[in-house]
Design a protein around this motif. Structure first.
Motif, PDB file in Angstrom:
ATOM      1  N   UNK A  52       1.044  -1.412   0.033  1.00  0.00           N
ATOM      2  CA  UNK A  52      -0.168   0.049  -0.168  1.00  0.00           C
ATOM      3  C   UNK A  52       0.873   1.193  -0.001  1.00  0.00           C
ATOM      4  N   UNK A  53       0.371   2.308  -0.687  1.00  0.00           N
ATOM      5  CA  UNK A  53       0.984   3.525  -0.613  1.00  0.00           C
ATOM      6  C   UNK A  53       0.170   4.601  -0.676  1.00  0.00           C
ATOM      7  N   UNK A  54       0.731   5.751  -0.099  1.00  0.00           N
ATOM      8  CA  UNK A  54      -0.100   7.043   0.033  1.00  0.00           C
ATOM      9  C   UNK A  54       0.801   8.134  -0.409  1.00  0.00           C
ATOM     10  N   UNK A  55       0.093   9.224  -0.980  1.00  0.00           N
ATOM     11  CA  UNK A  55       0.653  10.362  -1.299  1.00  0.00           C
ATOM     12  C   UNK A  55      -0.281  11.421  -1.527  1.00  0.00           C
ATOM     13  N   UNK A  56       0.079  12.528  -0.884  1.00  0.00           N
ATOM     14  CA  UNK A  56      -0.841  13.742  -0.825  1.00  0.00           C
ATOM     15  C   UNK A  56      -0.712  14.962  -1.835  1.00  0.00           C
ATOM     16  N   UNK A  57      -1.340  16.012  -1.841  1.00  0.00           N
ATOM     17  CA  UNK A  57      -1.041  16.870  -2.788  1.00  0.00           C
ATOM     18  C   UNK A  57      -1.551  18.237  -2.170  1.00  0.00           C
ATOM     19  N   UNK A  58      -0.797  19.398  -2.730  1.00  0.00           N
ATOM     20  CA  UNK A  58      -1.296  20.792  -2.370  1.00  0.00           C
ATOM     21  C   UNK A  58      -1.263  21.450  -3.942  1.00  0.00           C
ATOM     22  N   UNK A  60      -5.305  16.855  -1.003  1.00  0.00           N
ATOM     23  CA  UNK A  60      -5.992  15.679  -1.057  1.00  0.00           C
ATOM     24  C   UNK A  60      -4.950  14.713  -0.668  1.00  0.00           C
ATOM     25  N   UNK A  61      -5.404  13.594  -0.278  1.00  0.00           N
ATOM     26  CA  UNK A  61      -4.493  12.157  -0.179  1.00  0.00           C
ATOM     27  C   UNK A  61      -5.009  11.134  -0.994  1.00  0.00           C
ATOM     28  N   UNK A  62      -4.189  10.434  -1.509  1.00  0.00           N
ATOM     29  CA  UNK A  62      -4.635   9.249  -2.442  1.00  0.00           C
ATOM     30  C   UNK A  62      -3.841   7.984  -1.698  1.00  0.00           C
ATOM     31  N   UNK A  63      -4.530   6.916  -1.737  1.00  0.00           N
ATOM     32  CA  UNK A  63      -3.952   5.607  -1.370  1.00  0.00           C
ATOM     33  C   UNK A  63      -4.109   4.681  -2.311  1.00  0.00           C
ATOM     34  N   UNK A  64      -3.334   3.889  -2.574  1.00  0.00           N
ATOM     35  CA  UNK A  64      -3.447   2.579  -3.330  1.00  0.00           C
ATOM     36  C   UNK A  64      -2.873   1.339  -2.793  1.00  0.00           C
ATOM     37  N   UNK A 109      -0.826  10.622  -7.712  1.00  0.00           N
ATOM     38  CA  UNK A 109      -1.143   9.380  -8.456  1.00  0.00           C
ATOM     39  C   UNK A 109       0.181   8.600  -8.624  1.00  0.00           C
ATOM     40  N   UNK A 110       1.173   9.273  -9.485  1.00  0.00           N
ATOM     41  CA  UNK A 110       2.518   8.394  -9.690  1.00  0.00           C
ATOM     42  C   UNK A 110       3.172   8.129  -8.476  1.00  0.00           C
ATOM     43  N   UNK A 111       3.190   9.124  -7.596  1.00  0.00           N
ATOM     44  CA  UNK A 111       3.936   8.862  -6.244  1.00  0.00           C
ATOM     45  C   UNK A 111       3.315   7.841  -5.356  1.00  0.00           C
ATOM     46  N   UNK A 112       2.161   8.085  -5.336  1.00  0.00           N
ATOM     47  CA  UNK A 112       1.188   6.933  -4.456  1.00  0.00           C
ATOM     48  C   UNK A 112       1.626   5.461  -5.107  1.00  0.00           C
ATOM     49  N   UNK A 113       1.321   5.481  -6.240  1.00  0.00           N
ATOM     50  CA  UNK A 113       1.786   4.283  -6.838  1.00  0.00           C
ATOM     51  C   UNK A 113       3.207   3.694  -6.444  1.00  0.00           C
TER      52      UNK A 113
END
Lengths: 284, 139, 755
Positions: free
Chosen positions: C427-433, C609-613, C718-722
């Motif tokens: 699993x991975x998470x990344x946020x954005x501003x 936002x925070x995305x987790x995959x 997204x690329x960072x979260x993946x």
């Protein structure tokens, strides 16, 4: 798209004659899913398109007691959903279902997939391991040849240049005890061309492998039947070490190119992996 | 001349959109004798004597097809360029599979590219239309 | 959404009916009597001197009306630095370069004519890598740029990042490479130029910047700007690609001038791939540090951008990349440098996220690496550093509402961070501003709306706010309906004509719902004031007590006193000394244009936002399967929840395509995959089966009904979260995009982890 003549052939004879008379300038129009975009992009500039869709003898799937005959006009959608194929040759229906898109499958034909002779044509490897033959109708008459002899190079077949029409594919029904597997590697789930594909068929008799066929797609100018890999399996009991020898033979036969879709090295690695997967399945 | 050009240029029926003209995007999907096809991959002359149904003909009689309703209800439309092709593909699909699973609906539109929606709401729309059609007896 | 009649409800997009019935008229569908078709001949070389062009053979093709080359079509240059000639006269610098153009009565004739033009080239050495382009002896593309380095760079420093990194308890660094991808609007580009009365020009275009376009077209062609009218049909996708003016658009005008006929140019899909700009590829060297408690101490980034042969907006994408690097999480010391280098490649422009997805790819991977080094859970690490309301970032962004921590918690919880994983799963998470309240990237961030109420209670919103498929015009109509208490069907948005709509700077920076929505509110308030004044005596109420709902004006103190809005309008029209009911709104947000110090509150609020995959990596093929995706967004308020979800879903598909499969592949400047078979956007079956979208509503005080802009936000993390999930799954860090099966497999092999 350049201007061309369109002939809706009423009979096989008419179509064969038209192709022979316009040798090199005419092409068969079946599903059109390869021919029409090729003409639009100027990759091919036919002066005459011979539409064969009105020729009844080129259609239909007929099941006999020992073989199934698939008319070259059979669409990929029909192949995917035909009850006889699903029951007796499920590898073909599954393969057809994984090709292109529903719209293309509604239009694209078995004959078109084979005659287009892309090294990555997905129907070829399974048909090779099934021992399929193709029936060709030419001016001189009919002949039937093993499918692996049909492919002569990328886009080139035994009937290129107006030398006849592919009428049907004849597939002997697999003997009892036969296991078949077909593994393809594509980056996407749909609308994709196989980077590599491997088909394998193995028949066991009293534990020993009585018959083995292995074929490789997208790894050579033509879909390749790999007899060295078959010999590595024949007569063995199909242990992991036998499978590994067959995989090695298959990898030795692979001569993949590097292109926009994948490097040669990755194709080689994937040929090995798909071979392992296909053989593991048929030897299990 | 392809069927696509015949519809758009000759008949002026511009509801069917041209996205690639190579059969890769599905935007130009129409029904040819009831089967969904990329109209860019069909010659107009091949269609002699055949029935062609386009997005314009789907709501004939002034009543929207359940798929058209569902695409609006479920937010399946953004720029809308892929929409007519998606809907026409859906029409054939639901005729053959009136009670699809979400996975089947995804496979059904595997040959239609959408750049805006991420497909999720389109899949929902296909499923919603199926429910509506079962209830309302629309074919 | 209690308290609102329209805002927050699921509604049909106002353009959906036309789109589901095939009645929407796109640029491709436009046809004008007498119209000719234009085609463009492009360069046969990546870099060459043009020795001679013989266009005469083209004129012999039946149906050809005009052939133009640089020699007989003098124009100004285009592009951000005006380094881009429309037709190339003496030199071509990339394969996409326009050498000549033809107008003919059919596409076929125009194409045939193009193929007959004889161009003699003297090939020049070419360069395709920005680092090679900077090396001594490399071919020079433009005289203005010695060593091909363009004199337009970014240099931002806050605090002392070097010193802070030296004294940090933990540091992480890496070099990250992002690749060429392109917008792939489903409708290919078109331009239709029509000259009329007194030499006036009506230009039909799918532009995102109708008013800025008037100016550019005028400057380049010499047609006075006041004679130029931009009309926009329904637009089949944009995503930033239509924020600039391109040679084909000028060429359509030149051909129309030359022939005296309307001329339309429509790209083929192959042309669209070859000739439209890309996302800006970058090499980013970044380091980051934190203290023992995991508090960020510093970030330092240096980016080199492959500019391609000409300069469009791509060169300015570091501006927005910097916003994420300086302001995602609280970080006191920041150093950022970026510059662009000419090469003989395709050139880059704006694309959803505007540099921020590239920067965040580096930024958010380093966060994971720091967390690992500091021995802190990556979710906890992010929470410790998350932005908070009331804080000011190094670029002087004033954070007002901020739901970042809630987004992180929601995404982590729903993806099952810290829970069980199967083999090769991670699993991975990344946020954005990102900017969420407009973005003052031009001196103006304004948008005007003229609202007209007719005799029957129909509200027309005339505006320059362009709709590109995002649903901004539906949001504006909903806001109009909400303000005046009208049904949504009674509101129309007229935004296809610069002769009608008042000024708007363009649809970019996720600004349209925020800025346009606020302008609608202002215009409707103007109308309400007028209606109150007229209605009050009609029902004997105090104007102060009048409310607007159910198409009526109602006295809130005495609801029996009410009147249909339409009746009031009719009464105002049908009398002596009648009046009309028209409201005006011009909203220019309270944000700041940054100077050369890159400081100033560029947006009036910010989106988080925070995305987790959850992914599974196949170690024998390198294929990444995205099993589940969770996106949590601070959206301020959902005006149209269905549309908002759609924006995030679409961004997920584009973002996963960017991360996993999409790539323009060039061989010495020549594009090898100009089709949808080999340019691999994700299809319906490739999308994760499980996607969850969560909205955190922070009710932004500056937003229309509390809303923030979100259209770009979804693609950024997204690329960072993946990549973070892949690292979690198989222990390798992917720092080069895209994460195709082949690239991942080769990384696994290099690490001895392929099976």
């Amino acid at each position: 798209m350049e201007k061309f003549e369109y002939l809706k052939a009423q009979s096989l004879r008419e179509a064969v004659d038209a192709l022979a008379r316009n040798r090199g300038k005419a092409a068969v129009l079946a599903g059109g899913t390869d021919a029409i975009p090729a003409m639009r992009r100027g990759k091919s500039s036919w002066k005459l398109l011979v539409d064969v869709k009105g020729i009844p003898s080129l259609g239909g799937i007929k099941a006999g007691s020992r073989a199934v005959s698939i008319g070259s006009l059979t669409t990929l959608a029909e192949l995917a959903s035909n009850p006889v194929i699903i029951e007796k040759l499920p590898v073909l229906s599954a393969t057809a279902l994984n090709m292109a898109s529903p719209q293309v499958r509604n239009r694209g034909t078995v004959g078109g997939n084979l005659c287009n002779a892309a090294p990555s044509a997905d129907l070829a490897p399974p048909l090779i391991v099934l021992g399929a033959k193709v029936k060709i109708v030419a001016r001189g008459g009919e002949r039937t040849i093993p499918i692996e002899e049909f492919f002569e190079g990328p886009g080139i077949t035994a009937i290129s240049g107006g030398r006849g029409i592919l009428a049907s594919v004849i597939i002997p029904l697999p003997k009892p005890g036969t296991k078949i597997s077909f593994k393809t590697h594509t980056p996407r789930m749909a609308m994709d061309l196989s980077l590599v594909s491997v088909a394998a068929a193995v028949r066991r008799d009293k534990g020993r492998i009585a018959e083995a066929r292995v074929a490789l797609g997208a790894c050579a100018p033509v879909p390749l039947r790999c007899r060295d890999a078959e010999e590595a399996l024949a007569g063995t009991s199909g242990e992991a070490s036998d499978a590994e020898r067959a995989v090695e033979a298959l990898c030795a036969a692979a001569r993949p190119i590097g292109d926009v879709r994948a490097s040669a090295g990755y194709r080689r690695d994937m040929a090995k992996e798909m071979a392992r997967r296909a053989l593991a399945e048929v030897l299990s | 001349m392809t069927l696509l050009d015949f519809l758009r240029e000759y008949l002026g029926m511009t509801g069917t959109n041209a996205g690639c003209r190579t059969g890769d995007c599905g935007a130009c999907t129409v029904l040819l004798d009831g089967k969904s096809v990329n109209s860019c991959l069909v010659l107009a002359c091949e269609c002699d004597g055949k029935a062609v149904l386009t997005i314009e003909g789907l709501s004939a009689g002034g009543r929207l097809h359940p798929l058209q309703e569902a695409f609006m209800d479920e937010g399946a439309v953004q720029c809308g360029f892929c929409t007519p092709g998606m809907i026409m593909r859906g029409v054939e699909f639901l005729r053959g599979n009136p009670d699809p699973s979400p996975a089947e609906a995804r496979v059904a539109i595997e040959g239609n590219i959408c750049r805006c929606t991420g497909y999720e709401n389109i899949v929902k729309a296909v499923l919603a239309a199926a429910r509506k059609m079962k209830g309302g007896g629309v074919a | 959404m209690s308290g609102f009649a329209c805002v927050g409800r699921k509604v049909h997009k106002i353009d959906a009916f036309d789109k589901v019935t095939g009645r929407a008229v796109y640029g491709h569908d436009l046809r004008i009597p007498g119209m000719l078709h234009g085609r463009i001949l492009r360069s046969a070389h990546a870099h060459a001197r043009i020795a001679e062009i013989d266009a005469r053979p083209a004129l012999g093709v039946p149906g050809v009306h005009a052939v133009i080359t640089a020699a007989d079509a003098k124009t100004g240059n285009i592009g951000f630095l005006q380094d881009h000639p429309v037709l190339k006269g003496d030199r071509v610098r990339s394969f996409r370069d326009e050498v000549a153009a033809v107008a003919a009565s059919s596409e076929e004739a125009a194409e045939e004519a193009c193929s007959r033009i004889i161009v003699k080239y003297e090939p020049l050495p070419a360069v395709f890598d920005p680092f090679e382009a900077m090396a001594p002896g490399a071919p020079q593309l433009h005289d203005s740029a010695p060593a091909n380095i363009i004199k337009f760079g970014y240099d931002f420093n806050e605090g002392d990042a070097d010193k802070a990194l030296e004294s940090s308890a933990f540091t992480a660094e890496g070099t990250f490479r992002t690749h060429y991808v392109t917008h792939c609007c489903m409708e290919t580009c078109f331009a239709l130029a029509v000259f009329g009365r007194g030499g006036s020009l009506t230009f039909h275009s799918s532009t995102q910047i109708p008013y800025l376009m008037q100016n550019t077209l005028s400057r380049v062609t010499g047609v006075p700007a006041w004679k130029i009218r931009i009309r926009q049909p329904v637009i089949g996708g944009a995503f930033g690609s239509k924020l600039d003016v391109y040679p084909y658009e000028i060429i359509a005008i030149l051909l129309a001038q030359r022939t005296g006929r309307p001329v339309k140019i429509t790209y083929t899909r192959e042309e669209e791939f070859r000739c439209t700009p890309t996302r800006q590829p970058m090499v980013i060297r970044m380091s980051a540090g934190c203290d023992r408690e995991g508090k960020l101490t510093a970030r330092k980034a240096e980016a080199v951008l492959d500019n391609g042969a000409y300069t469009s907006w791509g060169i300015t994408t570091p501006h927005i990349m910097l916003t994420g690097i300086s302001s995602l999480y609280k970080v006191p010391n920041v150093s950022f440098k970026a510059f662009s280098v000419y090469t003989n490649n395709a050139y880059a422009s704006a694309f959803r996220g505007y540099g921020n997805p590239q920067g965040t790819f580096a930024n958010e991977q380093l966060i994971d690496e720091l967390a690992l080094k500091a021995g802190i859970d990556p979710v906890e690490f992010r929470l410790r550093n998350a932005n908070t309301p009331g804080s000011v970032t190094p670029q002087r962004f004033r954070i007002t509402t901020c739901g970042l921590s809630e987004c992180i918690r929601k995404a982590a919880e729903r993806i099952g961070f810290g829970g069980p994983k199967a083999a090769n799963e991670g699993v991975g998470i990344a946020c954005m501003f990102h900017v969420g309240g407009g973005g003052r990237v031009y001196k103006s961030d304004g948008c005007g709306v003229i609202a007209k109420l007719d005799d029957f209670g129909r509200l027309s919103l005339m505006t320059g706010a362009t709709e590109i498929g995002t649903g901004s015009d539906t949001a504006m109509a909903m806001i109009g309906a909400e303000c005046l208490g009208l049904p949504l069907d009674a509101v129309s948005v007229i935004n296809d004509d610069t002769d009608v709509g008042p000024w708007d700077v363009g649809i970019h920076a996720s600004r349209m719902t925020f800025i346009g929505g606020n302008a609608v509110i202002m215009a409707c308030e103007d109308i309400k004031d007028q209606l109150r004044e007229h209605a009050a005596p009609m029902i004997g109420s105090d104007p102060k007590n009048l409310e607007f709902r159910d198409s009526k004006i109602i006295d809130c103190m005495n609801p029996d006193r009410n009147i249909e809005i339409s009746r009031v309008v009719r009464a105002v029209h049908f009398r002596e000394k009648g009046r009309m009911i028209v409201g005006k709104g011009f909203y220019d947000p309270p944000n700041e244009f940054q100077g050369k110090d890159f400081r100033g509150n560029v947006s009036s609020t910010y989106a988080f936002a925070a995305h987790a995959v959850r992914v599974r990596v196949d170690p024998s093929t390198g294929k990444i399967a995205v099993l589940k995706f969770v996106a949590a967004h601070d959206v301020g308020r959902a005006i149209n929840p269905l549309g908002l979800e759609g924006q995030v879903h679409g961004a997920i598909a584009q973002g996963l395509g960017f991360a996993l499969s999409e790539q323009l592949v060039y061989d010495k400047g020549r594009l090898l995959n100009d089709n949808f078979t080999d340019y691999k956007m994700l299809l319906a079956r490739d999308m994760p089966a499980e996607i969850e979208i969560h909205f955190i509503e922070t009710d932004d005080p500056e937003g229309p009904f509390g809303a923030k802009g979100v259209s770009e936000a979804g693609i950024i993390p997204i690329p960072a979260a993946v990549a973070n999930a892949v690292a979690d799954a198989v222990g390798i860090r992917i720092r080069t995009l895209p994460m195709t099966p082949e690239n991942v497999h080769s990384a696994l092999k290099a690490a001895g982890k392929a099976t």
